[in-house]
Design a protein around this motif. Structure first.
Motif, mmCIF file in Angstrom:
data_model
loop_
_atom_site.group_PDB
_atom_site.id
_atom_site.type_symbol
_atom_site.label_atom_id
_atom_site.label_comp_id
_atom_site.label_asym_id
_atom_site.label_seq_id
_atom_site.Cartn_x
_atom_site.Cartn_y
_atom_site.Cartn_z
ATOM 1 N N VAL A 151 22.524 -4.966 68.649
ATOM 2 C CA VAL A 151 23.486 -4.212 70.076
ATOM 3 C C VAL A 151 22.806 -5.166 71.142
ATOM 4 O O VAL A 151 21.591 -5.692 71.452
ATOM 5 N N PRO A 152 23.974 -5.419 71.841
ATOM 6 C CA PRO A 152 24.459 -6.107 73.481
ATOM 7 C C PRO A 152 22.085 -5.233 74.674
ATOM 8 O O PRO A 152 22.437 -4.291 74.348
ATOM 9 N N PRO A 153 21.768 -6.177 75.194
ATOM 10 C CA PRO A 153 20.681 -5.619 75.413
ATOM 11 C C PRO A 153 21.039 -5.079 76.689
ATOM 12 O O PRO A 153 20.467 -3.670 76.607
ATOM 13 N N ALA A 154 22.027 -5.008 77.366
ATOM 14 C CA ALA A 154 22.676 -3.526 78.360
ATOM 15 C C ALA A 154 23.887 -2.849 78.205
ATOM 16 O O ALA A 154 24.836 -3.990 79.074
ATOM 17 N N PRO A 155 24.239 -2.372 77.417
ATOM 18 C CA PRO A 155 26.111 -2.034 76.976
ATOM 19 C C PRO A 155 26.456 -1.727 78.303
ATOM 20 O O PRO A 155 27.528 -1.539 78.573
ATOM 21 N N VAL A 156 26.435 -0.391 78.132
ATOM 22 C CA VAL A 156 25.937 0.290 79.082
ATOM 23 C C VAL A 156 26.675 -0.047 80.779
ATOM 24 O O VAL A 156 28.008 -0.103 81.655
ATOM 25 N N PRO A 157 25.785 -1.332 81.450
ATOM 26 C CA PRO A 157 26.712 -1.932 82.609
ATOM 27 C C PRO A 157 27.372 -3.073 82.659
ATOM 28 O O PRO A 157 28.553 -2.689 82.965
ATOM 29 N N ALA A 158 27.610 -3.041 81.141
ATOM 30 C CA ALA A 158 28.663 -4.535 80.589
ATOM 31 C C ALA A 158 30.405 -3.706 80.998
ATOM 32 O O ALA A 158 30.696 -4.330 81.662
ATOM 33 N N VAL A 159 29.959 -2.110 80.075
ATOM 34 C CA VAL A 159 31.472 -1.604 79.779
ATOM 35 C C VAL A 159 31.420 -1.046 81.737
ATOM 36 O O VAL A 159 32.577 -1.254 81.438
ATOM 37 N N LEU A 160 30.695 -1.237 82.726
ATOM 38 C CA LEU A 160 31.308 -0.389 83.545
ATOM 39 C C LEU A 160 32.100 -1.184 84.432
ATOM 40 O O LEU A 160 32.530 -0.894 85.763
#
Length: 290
Positions: A151-160
């Motif tokens: 799982v990437p370290p911070a997928p939510v900020p990346a997708v946003l």
């Protein structure tokens, strides 16, 4: 605002009626199946190499798992590219197409302002485009997690950040649809996308070669079209420490990845540019002679 939301709903219905949503879902399922099958084969190969080396396993976030990490990031780049392509092709004739076909004459005769029509068009297509990218992002990252455990370290900020790039591209395409013909608009937006990508390449070369001129040109390109800067900001959140260390050792030679988060002023400018594009489209079309 009520009329704008109504037009947004009509845009969604139009996408369904033209089978755009069905085609997207089928093609997306094919893409995900193809890509995730490649990830399965990659995982099996890495497991076999670990066994051949006499190891019990490998760390999910270790250097031995770097191929899976790179596959995840490049998969997200394909999502970003497909989302951009979708945003342009679905929206390129949002206004100009109706004007050229003569449909606009019957639409504006109804109790609805031209500004509301443009806003509704943008809202409707943004929901489709952003929803599509969000869905495929979750499916891709979820599939890779199930297959590899990574799982990437911070997928939510990346997708946003990727979703903001799609919303901005949609806004600029709607603006172009009020200014130019459908064909000219499509060409113009793709040229802008190329400018943003070229800015990322020049920035990568500038960091490697210590060129102030290329650094300046890269910044100008990011101001003109910050979508690629948003993607690079997303890659920072997708990379574990081991990949960031590799990228730092290479002095940023990879134009697809970034070792730093997106600058706050550039992120703010992307938000402002999205609003400005929609507002300018509403203002211009309200005063345009049909």
């Amino acid at each position: 605002m009520r009329n704008a939301l109504l037009l947004a709903e009509l845009s969604l219905r139009e996408a369904v009626r033209k089978r755009l949503v069905i085609v997207l879902l089928l093609l997306t399922a094919a893409f995900l199946g193809f890509y995730l099958y490649g990830v399965v084969r990659l995982e099996q190969t890495l497991d076999q190499r670990a066994l051949d080396a006499g190891l019990d396993g490998r760390s999910v976030n270790g250097a031995a798992n770097a191929p899976v990490m790179y596959a995840t990031i490049f998969g997200m780049y394909l999502v970003y590219f497909l989302g951009t392509l979708m945003a342009v092709l679905s929206t390129v004739g949002a206004v100009s197409g109706d004007v050229e076909s003569g449909v606009m004459q019957s639409v504006i005769a109804r109790p609805i302002s031209r500004a509301q029509l443009v806003l509704g068009r943008w809202l409707g297509f943004t929901v489709v485009n952003v929803g599509y990218v969000a869905l495929i992002s979750v499916a891709l990252l979820g599939g890779i997690r199930l297959i590899t455990g990574f799982v990437p370290p911070a997928p939510v900020p990346a997708v946003l950040l990727i979703l903001l790039a799609i919303a901005l591209t949609t806004a600029l395409t709607v603006l172009g649809s009020t200014l130019f013909t459908t064909l000219a608009n499509g060409i113009g937006v793709f040229v802008l996308y190329g400018v943003g990508f070229a800015g990322g390449i020049m920035g990568s070369i500038a960091s490697f070669a210590d060129s102030p001129t290329l650094t300046t040109l890269s910044r100008l390109a990011n101001i003109l079209m910050p979508t690629n800067a948003l993607w690079l900001g997303a890659t920072y959140h997708l990379q574990p420490e081991v990949l960031l260390s590799f990228a730092n050792a290479a002095r940023g030679a990879n134009p697809f990845f970034s070792t730093e988060p997106i600058a706050a002023n550039l992120l703010g400018w992307a938000l402002v540019l999205t609003v400005l594009a929609v507002a300018t489209a509403m203002w211009h079309f309200s005063r345009r002679d049909l």
